[in-house]
Design an enzyme around this catalytic site. Structure first.
Site, PDB file in Angstrom:
ATOM      1  N   SER A  96       0.801  -1.236   0.000  1.00 40.70           N
ATOM      2  CA  SER A  96       0.000   0.000   0.000  1.00 40.70           C
ATOM      3  C   SER A  96       0.824   1.271   0.000  1.00 40.70           C
ATOM      4  O   SER A  96       0.257   2.361  -0.121  1.00 40.70           O
ATOM      5  CB  SER A  96      -0.962   0.006   1.200  1.00 40.70           C
ATOM      6  OG  SER A  96      -2.060  -0.843   0.964  1.00 40.70           O
ATOM      7  N   THR A 144       1.719   3.364   5.311  1.00 42.02           N
ATOM      8  CA  THR A 144       2.047   1.986   5.669  1.00 42.02           C
ATOM      9  C   THR A 144       1.754   1.052   4.500  1.00 42.02           C
ATOM     10  O   THR A 144       1.104   1.425   3.519  1.00 42.02           O
ATOM     11  CB  THR A 144       1.214   1.533   6.879  1.00 42.02           C
ATOM     12  OG1 THR A 144      -0.183   1.643   6.542  1.00 42.02           O
ATOM     13  CG2 THR A 144       1.515   2.392   8.095  1.00 42.02           C
ATOM     14  N   GLY A 145       2.208  -0.180   4.635  1.00 44.48           N
ATOM     15  CA  GLY A 145       1.916  -1.213   3.652  1.00 44.48           C
ATOM     16  C   GLY A 145       2.106  -2.580   4.278  1.00 44.48           C
ATOM     17  O   GLY A 145       3.018  -2.779   5.084  1.00 44.48           O
TER      18      GLY A 145
END
Length: 632
Positions: free
Chosen positions: A419, A567-568
């Site tokens: 993401s 974030t991811g």
């Protein structure tokens, strides 16, 4: 072409106008039902004015962005269609980059798309509405001028000169009295300069009847009925196209007359009531119909009374035998109106704007870009890279100089951006106009999006998309951009391995989103890309930078650092390219600012799948904690 924002507003105005007609019919039916079930409600001003307010409230509510939590009916999507895309544009020299077009479009289609009819209908309705509004205001102004002329033709009257004021002193009559030699009903005139107009023939009535009629008009003044009528007339003018507004307004006038009759005759003997009823009938026989659309009391009695005999008979019946006023029928009626208004809003369809899928060729972004240096194969996935047994990297780079202040761990591992790719998608969206601002476009959730996360199954806008990291919204943005456009942007950004390949069985909108099976990036490449973003070295619009930075801002300020990041989370990829469901990677990338100094960062960590929260969230918390302790 008219801007999309205005087209959406016009389309919603048209739909809201149609919805107000349906709401008006429902409100009128409920109001009439309440009046027949509880006859005393005919005397309640609030029933009829609140009915008008309820219709207006439904109209205004339908202009708001659709909320699936409140609506029952499906969303109507208007698709903005563009012409067919042209062939890909060749790279241009830097000198010509500024003049390169953003949208590469062919000649217009010969057939008009359905959405064009929706736009034309919205524009036509705007013109028609404005003409109707001007006509309504003209009628009101003409009627008011006629009444002002009528008042000017009369003579000022002292209270002591008229038998109707025998029970009132001059101080008890706080408005000017004018006597006119015209067969009309006594009436109050003027909201800001009130006057009481009395016909000369009223002197022919006996003294008690004169006193009761004058008291009736003064009671209108004390009850502020002129203000109630002003509100109703304003709503009727704004909603001139809705016949139910006029019906409700007419009933409001009668309710005010009923209320005044009740207040004037309260506690009076039967003989006085009969005298008042006889005076009312005699007055109606003598008067002519005054101008319509006027803000004056008495202006609706004559014409309406001759065409609504049952209502007049009911009024005389209530004068002779008054009904007992109770509070609970009013609250029952108001609750019914509120329920009907809410139900109408929930059952009205809503519009959601769906942009087309233009192919955006960001030639200005590719200025100076040498395809020979970076020409990845976009038709097949790259060879699988060996992923380290455990991923853990921290990079902090000075945005101005490019000096790595911190480089710890395995920072050359090439993994999915997950993401964090939303940063790039956001820049693309706002630069191209597919995304317009923090809250536009609002897109409703559809079951066909098949979101695996139940928490994402709701409508959202760009702010909610980045805040909640909603994957299906990313795919709608890339769909509207078009796969070719996204790939062009990625090449211009020099993002990671720049590979967004089409894969069998995967929709293009997914293949070019954060779920791309072929896009890879290292922590070091993240910082290289972010330096271009922070230093605004990519030829993007200022809005793309400004809005993206604003939406990525993190609330925490560890050790005084202002943090912007994303974030991811994704499963670790094994050497053969399959997903390791037992281990997940967590990204947190972005930039941080303190005392004018800007640093870009990339934090990558690996967690077992049984962790209690998303790997990306855990990585963010870890980085913020580390940043608070670091001396930089």
């Amino acid at each position: 072409m008219m801007p999309i924002d205005l087209d959406v507003v016009l389309a919603r105005l048209l739909l809201a106008a149609a919805g107000s007609l349906a709401a008006g019919g429902a409100v009128w039916a409920v109001a009439v039902l309440c009046r027949r079930t509880l006859p005393a409600l005919a005397q309640q001003r609030s029933l009829w004015l609140c009915g008008q307010v309820a219709v207006a409230a439904v109209f205004l509510a339908m202009l708001l962005p659709p909320d699936e939590g409140l609506r029952v009916m499906p969303i109507i999507e208007i698709v903005e269609q563009e012409a067919a895309p042209a062939a890909p544009m060749p790279a241009v020299p830097p000198a010509q980059a500024a003049a390169a077009p953003v949208l590469a479009l062919a000649s217009a289609a010969t057939e008009r798309p359905l959405s064009a009819w929706a736009r034309d209908a919205g524009r036509a309705w705007l013109v028609l509405y404005l003409l109707g509004l001007v006509h309504a205001l003209w009628r009101w102004r003409r009627a008011q001028r006629l009444l002002d002329g009528l008042a000017a033709s009369g003579l000022p009257l002292a209270v002591s000169e008229h038998k109707g004021f025998a029970q009132h002193s001059r101080t008890q009559v706080p408005l000017a009295v004018v006597e006119v030699d015209v067969p009309m009903s006594p009436m109050l005139l003027g909201l800001f300069r009130p006057r009481l107009l009395l016909p000369r023939h009223l002197r022919g009535f006996d003294t008690l009847q004169q006193q009761l009629i004058v008291e009736h008009e003064l009671t209108h003044w004390r009850r502020r009925d002129l203000h109630w009528s002003a509100a109703a007339l304003l709503l009727q003018s704004l909603f001139w196209f809705n016949p139910f507004m006029r019906l409700l307004g007419a009933r409001l006038g009668w309710a005010q007359e009923f209320g005044c009759d009740r207040d004037v005759l309260r506690g009076r003997p039967s003989a006085e009531r009969k005298a008042y009823a006889a005076a009312l009938v005699a007055q109606l026989k003598l008067q002519c119909r005054p101008a319509g659309m006027a803000l004056a009391f008495g202006a609706s009695d004559a014409g309406s009374a001759r065409t609504d005999a049952p209502t007049l008979a009911a009024r005389i019946g209530l004068i002779r035998t008054p009904a007992t006023a109770r509070a609970w029928p009013r609250w029952v009626a108001l609750a019914s109106l509120a329920a009907v208004a809410l139900a109408n809003f929930a059952l009205q369809p809503a519009l959601a704007w769906q942009a087309a899928e233009p192919v955006i060729e960001p030639a200005r972004l590719l200025a100076g870009h040498n395809p020979a240096q970076h020409s990845p194969d976009t038709t097949a996935p790259p060879a699988a890279a060996t992923t380290p047994a455990s991923l853990d990297c921290t990079m902090l780079v000075d945005a101005a100089s490019g000096v790595a202040l911190v480089r710890e761990g395995t920072c050359d591992a090439s993994v999915t951006p997950a993401s964090t790719f939303k940063i790039a998608i956001s820049l693309m969206g706002f630069d191209s106009g597919v995304l317009r601002d923090d809250h536009a476009p609002y897109l409703p959730y559809k079951a066909s999006y098949a979101s695996s996360n139940p928490g994402w199954r709701h409508g959202t806008d760009p702010a909610g998309w980045l805040r909640e990291s909603i994957v299906w919204y990313s795919q709608q943005v890339t769909k509207r951009l078009g796969a070719a456009s996204v790939r062009n942007y990625v090449r211009a950004f020099d993002y990671g391995n720049r590979t967004l390949a089409s894969v069998a069985g995967v929709a293009d909108a997914v293949a070019v989103s954060e779920l791309s099976p072929t896009l890879r990036i290292t922590p070091q490449q993240q910082t290289e890309f972010l330096r271009k973003v922070v230093n605004r070295e990519l030829a993007l619009s200022p809005q793309a930078y400004d809005v993206t930075a604003r939406l990525l801002k993190v609330e925490e300020t560890p050790n005084g650092w202002e943090v912007h990041g994303k974030t991811g989370t994704a499963p670790v990829r094994l050497a053969d390219g399959s997903a390791d469901k037992d281990n997940y990677i967590g990204w947190f990338v972005g930039w941080t600012i303190k005392d004018g100094r800007k640093l870009v960062f990339a934090r990558l960590m690996q967690y077992p799948a049984d962790s209690n929260s998303y790997a990306g969230l855990k990585t963010r918390q870890a980085f913020l904690g580390e940043l608070a302790q670091r001396t930089l």
